[in-house]
Write a protein that holds these residues in place. Structure first.
Motif, short mmCIF file in Angstrom:
data_model
loop_
_atom_site.label_atom_id
_atom_site.label_comp_id
_atom_site.label_asym_id
_atom_site.label_seq_id
_atom_site.Cartn_x
_atom_site.Cartn_y
_atom_site.Cartn_z
N LEU A 1 0.82 -1.21 0.00
CA LEU A 1 0.00 0.00 0.00
C LEU A 1 0.86 1.26 0.00
N VAL A 2 1.98 1.21 0.73
CA VAL A 2 2.88 2.37 0.74
C VAL A 2 3.47 2.58 -0.64
N LYS A 3 3.88 1.50 -1.30
CA LYS A 3 4.44 1.62 -2.65
C LYS A 3 3.39 2.15 -3.62
N LEU A 4 2.15 1.69 -3.47
CA LEU A 4 1.08 2.19 -4.32
C LEU A 4 0.83 3.66 -4.05
N GLY A 5 0.81 4.04 -2.78
CA GLY A 5 0.61 5.45 -2.42
C GLY A 5 1.72 6.33 -2.97
N GLN A 6 2.95 5.83 -2.92
CA GLN A 6 4.09 6.58 -3.46
C GLN A 6 3.91 6.79 -4.97
N LEU B 1 -2.71 5.35 1.59
CA LEU B 1 -1.72 5.52 2.66
C LEU B 1 -2.37 5.54 4.03
N ALA B 2 -3.60 6.04 4.11
CA ALA B 2 -4.35 5.98 5.37
C ALA B 2 -4.60 4.53 5.76
N TRP C 1 4.87 9.75 2.76
CA TRP C 1 4.23 9.89 1.45
C TRP C 1 2.83 10.48 1.56
N ARG C 2 2.11 10.18 2.65
CA ARG C 2 0.81 10.83 2.81
C ARG C 2 1.01 12.33 3.03
N ALA D 1 1.87 18.75 7.73
CA ALA D 1 2.83 18.96 8.82
C ALA D 1 2.74 17.85 9.86
N VAL D 2 1.52 17.46 10.22
CA VAL D 2 1.34 16.39 11.20
C VAL D 2 1.92 15.08 10.67
N ASP D 3 1.70 14.79 9.39
CA ASP D 3 2.24 13.55 8.83
C ASP D 3 3.77 13.58 8.78
N PHE D 4 4.36 14.73 8.44
CA PHE D 4 5.81 14.81 8.43
C PHE D 4 6.38 14.66 9.84
N ILE D 5 5.68 15.20 10.83
CA ILE D 5 6.09 15.04 12.22
C ILE D 5 6.12 13.56 12.59
#
Length: 223
Positions: free
Chosen positions: A5-10, A25-26, A41-42, A56-60
């Protein structure tokens, strides 16, 4: 498993299909809430969509789980200010030395003072939380710790929990004892003398590292 799923989201994010990427990604994060790459990636997809607060929250979260957003990712998002509460929340509940050190290392360059809630942890009935508090105090720049913080650290040096006591003693080693108030230094000296007389070699070594910060006449008068 979140990997596909991460690869697909990317791939979706790179292809500009960011709404679909966010949904995939969720789902990856639901499967593994510690997936730093999914948060990374999200966050990038959120940024493209203009959802900057959510980005910002996701990068954190990505940083907290060992991923590194680029400078382009972080541009204009004031992540340092936003990251401190998230990292403090994580370190408050840290259960392993590896996690504690990793999070404290991330916090170190951001702290300008000891956050008030950290002193509350130090006064709690939870030994693990007290240990985590000592870790945060230890990475806060020494010139940004006021006397109350130094005295609280001195109090932790007589904690009933051995791990908390060891951490506090090592954080007070050498001339750092001079930062405490007169009353705090006197109380610390009393507890460190007692610790030095214990049969625990690690505690004795830590106590000795503190005792060398006192004048010899202060230390040896009662030995």
């Amino acid at each position: 498993r979140p990997g596909p799923l991460v690869k697909l989201g990317q791939a979706l994010t790179s292809g500009g299909n960011c709404e679909f990427a966010v949904a995939k990604l969720a789902r990856a994060i639901d499967l593994d809430p510690r997936s730093g790459s999914a948060y990374l990636w999200r966050g990038r997809a959120m940024r493209v969509l203009g959802r900057l607060d959510e980005a910002a929250v996701d990068f954190i979260n990505a940083i907290a789980y060992d991923e590194k957003p680029t400078e382009e990712d972080k541009s204009g998002l004031a992540l340092d200010r936003a990251l401190i509460p998230s990292l403090l929340d994580r370190i408050r509940c840290a259960r392993t030395a590896v996690e504690r050190v990793r999070l404290a290392t991330l916090l170190r360059p951001m702290l300008r003072e000891v956050p008030p809630q950290v002193l509350e942890w130090l006064a709690s009935g939870d030994a693990l939380r007290r240990w985590n508090a000592v870790a945060v105090i230890a990475v806060t720049p020494e010139d940004r710790r006021d006397v109350a913080v130094w005295d609280a650290l001195g109090g932790a040096a007589s904690d009933t929990d051995r791990s908390v006591r060891l951490a506090a003693l090592w954080a007070l080693r050498g001339k750092r004892v001079q930062r405490l108030s007169e009353r705090g230094r006197a109380a610390l000296l009393t507890s460190v003398r007692s610790t030095f007389r214990s049969g625990d070699d690690l505690l004795r070594d830590a106590a000795l590292s503190v005792l060398i910060g006192y004048a010899p006449a202060e230390v040896w008068i009662e030995f």
